[in-house]
Design an enzyme around this catalytic site. Structure first.
Site, PDB file in Angstrom:
ATOM      1  N   SER A 142      63.491  57.701  86.280  1.00 38.25           N
ATOM      2  CA  SER A 142      62.228  57.283  85.005  1.00 38.25           C
ATOM      3  C   SER A 142      62.344  56.011  85.185  1.00 38.25           C
ATOM      4  O   SER A 142      63.246  55.111  85.758  1.00 38.25           O
ATOM      5  CB  SER A 142      63.275  57.669  83.717  1.00 38.25           C
ATOM      6  OG  SER A 142      62.610  57.116  82.522  1.00 38.25           O
ATOM      7  N   TYR A 155      70.635  58.259  77.659  1.00 41.41           N
ATOM      8  CA  TYR A 155      69.517  58.285  78.686  1.00 41.41           C
ATOM      9  C   TYR A 155      69.377  57.322  79.789  1.00 41.41           C
ATOM     10  O   TYR A 155      69.206  57.778  81.181  1.00 41.41           O
ATOM     11  CB  TYR A 155      68.115  58.691  78.172  1.00 41.41           C
ATOM     12  CG  TYR A 155      66.895  59.007  78.950  1.00 41.41           C
ATOM     13  CD1 TYR A 155      67.005  60.563  79.113  1.00 41.41           C
ATOM     14  CD2 TYR A 155      66.211  58.214  79.172  1.00 41.41           C
ATOM     15  CE1 TYR A 155      65.748  60.975  79.737  1.00 41.41           C
ATOM     16  CE2 TYR A 155      64.975  58.621  79.985  1.00 41.41           C
ATOM     17  CZ  TYR A 155      64.729  60.067  80.421  1.00 41.41           C
ATOM     18  OH  TYR A 155      63.764  60.634  80.983  1.00 41.41           O
TER      19      TYR A 155
HETATM   20  P1  NAD Z   1      60.549  69.291  79.891  1.00 36.83           P
HETATM   21  O1  NAD Z   1      61.375  68.973  78.632  1.00 36.83           O
HETATM   22  O2  NAD Z   1      59.447  69.668  79.891  1.00 36.83           O
HETATM   23  O3  NAD Z   1      61.222  69.913  81.029  1.00 36.83           O
HETATM   24  C1  NAD Z   1      62.631  69.671  81.048  1.00 36.83           C
HETATM   25  C2  NAD Z   1      63.274  71.024  82.066  1.00 36.83           C
HETATM   26  O4  NAD Z   1      64.875  71.067  82.003  1.00 36.83           O
HETATM   27  C3  NAD Z   1      62.760  72.451  81.382  1.00 36.83           C
HETATM   28  O5  NAD Z   1      62.614  73.157  82.503  1.00 36.83           O
HETATM   29  C4  NAD Z   1      64.359  72.957  80.748  1.00 36.83           C
HETATM   30  O6  NAD Z   1      64.640  74.142  80.498  1.00 36.83           O
HETATM   31  C5  NAD Z   1      65.199  72.297  81.849  1.00 36.83           C
HETATM   32  N1  NAD Z   1      66.534  71.827  81.477  1.00 36.83           N
HETATM   33  C6  NAD Z   1      66.992  71.205  79.910  1.00 36.83           C
HETATM   34  N2  NAD Z   1      68.372  71.266  79.949  1.00 36.83           N
HETATM   35  C7  NAD Z   1      68.789  72.018  80.847  1.00 36.83           C
HETATM   36  C8  NAD Z   1      69.965  72.525  81.215  1.00 36.83           C
HETATM   37  N3  NAD Z   1      71.009  72.231  80.553  1.00 36.83           N
HETATM   38  N4  NAD Z   1      70.340  73.250  82.569  1.00 36.83           N
HETATM   39  C9  NAD Z   1      69.104  73.731  83.068  1.00 36.83           C
HETATM   40  N5  NAD Z   1      67.841  73.340  82.814  1.00 36.83           N
HETATM   41  C10 NAD Z   1      67.519  72.334  81.874  1.00 36.83           C
HETATM   42  O7  NAD Z   1      60.686  67.595  80.343  1.00 36.83           O
HETATM   43  P2  NAD Z   1      59.952  66.716  81.611  1.00 36.83           P
HETATM   44  O8  NAD Z   1      59.090  65.734  80.839  1.00 36.83           O
HETATM   45  O9  NAD Z   1      59.083  67.681  82.605  1.00 36.83           O
HETATM   46  O10 NAD Z   1      61.209  66.241  82.102  1.00 36.83           O
HETATM   47  C11 NAD Z   1      61.454  66.147  83.797  1.00 36.83           C
HETATM   48  C12 NAD Z   1      62.149  65.235  84.120  1.00 36.83           C
HETATM   49  O11 NAD Z   1      61.358  64.042  84.147  1.00 36.83           O
HETATM   50  C13 NAD Z   1      63.599  64.806  83.292  1.00 36.83           C
HETATM   51  O12 NAD Z   1      64.588  64.380  84.184  1.00 36.83           O
HETATM   52  C14 NAD Z   1      62.994  63.479  82.491  1.00 36.83           C
HETATM   53  O13 NAD Z   1      63.993  62.730  82.149  1.00 36.83           O
HETATM   54  C15 NAD Z   1      61.886  62.915  83.708  1.00 36.83           C
HETATM   55  N6  NAD Z   1      61.083  61.862  82.704  1.00 36.83           N
HETATM   56  C16 NAD Z   1      59.950  62.511  81.891  1.00 36.83           C
HETATM   57  C17 NAD Z   1      59.324  61.496  81.530  1.00 36.83           C
HETATM   58  C18 NAD Z   1      58.124  62.167  80.668  1.00 36.83           C
HETATM   59  O14 NAD Z   1      57.399  61.135  80.132  1.00 36.83           O
HETATM   60  N7  NAD Z   1      57.927  63.323  80.034  1.00 36.83           N
HETATM   61  C19 NAD Z   1      59.168  60.371  81.951  1.00 36.83           C
HETATM   62  C20 NAD Z   1      60.177  59.764  82.956  1.00 36.83           C
HETATM   63  C21 NAD Z   1      61.024  60.811  83.295  1.00 36.83           C
END
Ligand code: NAD
Length: 260
Positions: A142, A155
């Site tokens: 991120s 985080y």
């Molecule tokens: P999301 O909440 O849509 O998806 C998260 C996924 O992780 C889901 O499939 C959930 O079931 C799974 N998950 C959560 N806890 C879990 C566990 N204990 N065991 C197994 N699976 C688990 O989130 P997203 O926005 O798609 O995020 C995905 C990645 O991208 C993350 O690492 C997040 O930090 C990173 N990210 C997101 C953003 C944003 O703006 N959305 C920005 C930067 C980084």
């Protein structure tokens, strides 16, 4: 170079992970899914990917907080699909609170899911990648792997950690055909940030749409969210042969966030 290869993508039942799974499947990559979802949702996701892209899928519901489940996920995915050639460490959770009030268990959970699980999957998939002298590990970090924001101590610590893990492991295998890189997105519209937008909407008594603009304006100069498909394209590039000399990097896709 990708058709017939196998990718394991953690947290691929929604958001960025699901989008990346579809993008890799569109190139003929067999897909190992993971993440929380109702059984019928998993069936629907698998059917959609299998029917649309004519690839094999496998699902493992490992809770990534639990190390034995992470090991089992790698073993069962390799058995079911033949190997793991591409690993995308994507699963992640967020919690927003001052350090003083941050629940200790929540801190440990964030480190376990957002950081330790990526170490474990790397540990368990690397030997086979090194044997075959080809592999790709992509860690979804991120912008918070490079800079901080208030009230996100766990985080930010985990994401800085995963950028460090990326560099250290990339160096260990630098002479081989395995590359390890991190991707550092800014705001991407997924469930993870919907909660944060709703918080602002409630706080300022404004609409969800107005709160979304407010959220973006604070940090992301483009005031435009990153699309999950765009991240998928970056990951496809990192999997390609053209990217074979990209090692230990932390690629931003953040609308200018970290340029400030
Ligand atoms: P999301 O909440 O849509 O998806 C998260 C996924 O992780 C889901 O499939 C959930 O079931 C799974 N998950 C959560 N806890 C879990 C566990 N204990 N065991 C197994 N699976 C688990 O989130 P997203 O926005 O798609 O995020 C995905 C990645 O991208 C993350 O690492 C997040 O930090 C990173 N990210 C997101 C953003 C944003 O703006 N959305 C920005 C930067 C980084």
């Amino acid at each position: 170079n990708l058709p017939g290869k196998v990718a394991l993508i953690t947290g691929s039942t929604s958001g960025i992970g699901l989008s990346v799974a579809k993008k890799l499947a569109s190139q003929g990559v067999h897909i190992g899914l993971n993440g929380f979802a109702k059984p019928e949702e998993v069936v629907a996701i698998r059917k959609e990917i299998e029917n649309q892209f004519k690839v094999k899928t496998f699902y493992h519901g490992a809770d990534l907080k639990e190390a034995p489940q992470v090991k089992n996920m790698v073993q069962e995915t390799s058995q079911a699909l033949g190997s793991v050639d591409i690993l995308v460490n994507n699963a992640g959770i967020q919690h927003i609170e001052t350090a003083v009030n941050f629940p200790e268990q929540k801190f440990n959970d964030i480190i376990a899911i957002n950081l330790t699980a990526a170490f474990l999957t790397t540990k368990y998939t690397l030997p086979k990648m090194l044997d075959q002298n080809w592999g790709r590990i992509i860690n979804i970090a991120s912008v918070h792997g490079l800079v901080a924001s208030v009230n996100k101590c766990a985080y930010v610590a985990a994401k800085h950690g995963i950028v460090g893990l990326t560099k250290a492991t990339a160096l260990e295998v630098a002479k081989t055909g395995v590359t390890i890189n991190a991707v550092c997105p800014g705001w991407v519209m997924t469930k993870l940030i919907e909660t944060q937008i709703q918080l602002r909407a409630d706080q300022y008594k404004i609409s969800f749409e107005e709160a979304q603009v407010k959220l973006l304006e604070e940090k992301q100069p483009s005031v435009t969210p990153v699309q999950t498909e765009q991240l998928g394209d970056l990951i496809l590039f990192l999997c390609s042969n053209s990217a074979s000399q990209i090692k230990g990097s932390a690629y931003t896709m953040d609308g200018g966030w970290t340029a400030q």
